[in-house]
Enzyme design. Structure first.
Site, mmCIF file in Angstrom:
data_model
loop_
_atom_site.group_PDB
_atom_site.id
_atom_site.type_symbol
_atom_site.label_atom_id
_atom_site.label_comp_id
_atom_site.label_asym_id
_atom_site.label_seq_id
_atom_site.Cartn_x
_atom_site.Cartn_y
_atom_site.Cartn_z
ATOM 1 N N LYS A 281 49.197 1.448 73.080
ATOM 2 C CA LYS A 281 49.779 0.045 73.561
ATOM 3 C C LYS A 281 51.045 0.237 74.393
ATOM 4 C CE LYS A 281 47.788 -2.405 69.493
ATOM 5 N NZ LYS A 281 46.631 -1.622 68.697
ATOM 6 N N TYR B 156 54.354 -1.710 63.041
ATOM 7 C CA TYR B 156 53.865 -2.555 62.371
ATOM 8 C C TYR B 156 54.818 -3.460 61.429
ATOM 9 C CZ TYR B 156 50.320 0.647 63.329
ATOM 10 O OH TYR B 156 49.439 1.841 63.964
ATOM 11 N N TYR C 179 39.676 -2.403 74.722
ATOM 12 C CA TYR C 179 40.511 -2.220 73.860
ATOM 13 C C TYR C 179 40.169 -0.931 73.017
ATOM 14 C CZ TYR C 179 43.250 -2.954 69.277
ATOM 15 O OH TYR C 179 44.084 -2.355 68.435
ATOM 16 N N SER D 165 47.063 3.036 68.307
ATOM 17 C CA SER D 165 47.821 2.312 68.847
ATOM 18 C C SER D 165 49.220 2.736 69.627
ATOM 19 C CB SER D 165 48.677 1.273 67.609
ATOM 20 O OG SER D 165 47.801 0.408 67.266
ATOM 21 N N VAL E 201 47.245 4.546 63.805
ATOM 22 C CA VAL E 201 46.530 4.899 62.722
ATOM 23 C C VAL E 201 45.775 6.235 62.678
ATOM 24 C CG1 VAL E 201 46.139 2.403 62.067
ATOM 25 C CG2 VAL E 201 44.483 3.725 63.258
HETATM 26 N N1 GLU Z 1 42.388 0.766 67.195
HETATM 27 C C1 GLU Z 1 42.967 0.459 65.853
HETATM 28 C C2 GLU Z 1 42.775 -1.170 65.580
HETATM 29 O O1 GLU Z 1 42.720 -1.966 66.348
HETATM 30 C C3 GLU Z 1 44.352 0.589 66.495
HETATM 31 C C4 GLU Z 1 45.334 0.164 65.079
HETATM 32 C C5 GLU Z 1 46.493 0.892 65.154
HETATM 33 O O2 GLU Z 1 46.560 2.367 65.612
HETATM 34 O O3 GLU Z 1 47.530 0.375 64.896
HETATM 35 O O4 GLU Z 1 42.644 -1.247 64.433
#
Ligand code: GLU
Length: 304
Positions: free
Chosen positions: A66, A240, A188, A63, A258
């Site tokens: 992002k 998060y 994604y 993430s 993650v």
């Molecule tokens: N590819 C992971 C998912 O979509 C990213 C989650 C993350 O790193 O927060 O679950």
């Protein structure tokens, strides 16, 4: 400031925690990552760097991508991005579907999965070859051409990302996804699968610490004001449902993934990246959070 000494002290003080926590085994390929890894890379805006642990080893940025995806789209369509994705903390897990239905398919922010999926949809609409464009952008921020997708990780998540698929379907039903569902999910997962080291990530985040000025002067196409906004979203939404805790314990804007990485910045001063794959119950690197808390406490640096 004796950063060498401070990093060595942190290494020592977190050593009893290394190996604790849980790797992100819901993506089968990430379940293979060894938990006994730990690294920090600190890059100051005057060009000095300090490191400890496996700071040149590649890991899945997940993430953290992002932030790059948002910056890329801001550079193309500016504030119109925020018409389809909000900027409020969610207070829910990163892959939660709950708010989406109540809020008519408009994700709370670009740093939870639903928000990043909408940004992915924008990327598909704007670029002929979004996969190449994304890599080109990240490489330019880091000043490093040796940054790649990890096919196995991307394919592994594509096979098991049922919640992400549910989110895209739900948002499509509200008209907030314009492209084919399969294409959104594929792009994604590829963006999440990018592999970088702490060193490469710290270089890529330098531009955020420096209001747009980095290896590439992104101020030409992302304004200082837009950088301010991206940084604000990092602070309020970067961790998060633990964004409040991170601001409280660490006091820096940043983004976690993650894969166990956390990239953070002290505007006007430095970028810092930590990596340790064992996650706490909210999906943030357990050792990474502790290490950053120690860092801002020992250095007395925080945005507050
Ligand atoms: N590819 C992971 C998912 O979509 C990213 C989650 C993350 O790193 O927060 O679950």
């Amino acid at each position: 400031m004796d950063y060498h000494k401070i990093l060595a002290e942190i290494n020592e003080e977190v050593s009893h925690l290394i190996g604790k926590g849980k790797v992100a085994d819901y993506i089968p390929e990430l379940a293979k990552v060894k938990k006994d890894k730990f690294a920090i890379y600190l890059l100051t805006l005057d060009g000095k760097s300090y490191e400890t642990g496996n700071s040149q080893e590649l890991f899945s940025i997940q993430s953290i991508s992002k932030v790059f995806m948002l910056a890329l789209m801001i550079s193309k369509i500016g504030k119109r991005v925020y018409k389809r994705v909000d900027v409020e903390p969610s207070g829910d897990p990163f892959n939660s579907l709950v708010q989406l239905e109540h809020e008519n398919g408009i994700p709370r922010n670009p740093f939870i999965n639903s928000g990043a999926l909408v940004i992915t949809d924008m990327m598909l609409s704007h670029f002929e070859n979004p996969k190449e464009e994304m890599l080109r952008f990240v490489r330019s921020l880091a000043g490093d051409d040796k940054i790649f997708y990890n096919e196995a990780v991307a394919q592994s998540e594509l096979r098991t990302g049922f919640k992400n698929a549910a989110m895209v379907n739900l948002m499509k039903s509200f008209g907030n996804i314009k492209n084919e569902i399969e294409d959104v999910l594929e792009l994604y997962c590829y963006c999440c699968s990018i592999e970088m080291s702490c060193c490469q990530l710290a270089k890529a985040f330098r531009v955020f610490a420096n209001h747009g000025k980095g290896v590439v002067d992104t101020r030409q196409y992302i304004s200082k004001s837009q950088f301010k906004r991206i940084t604000a979203i990092m602070l309020t939404c970067g961790f998060y449902d633990e964004a409040g805790e991170f601001a409280f314990q660490v006091g820096l804007p940043g983004k976690s993934g993650v894969g166990g990485g956390i990239a953070a910045i002290m505007p006007g001063d430095y970028s810092i990246v930590v990596w340790s794959p064992g996650l706490n119950e909210n999906g943030n690197s357990l050792v990474g959070m502790k290490a950053l808390e120690l860092f801002t406490t020992k250095t007395g640096s925080s945005i507050f």
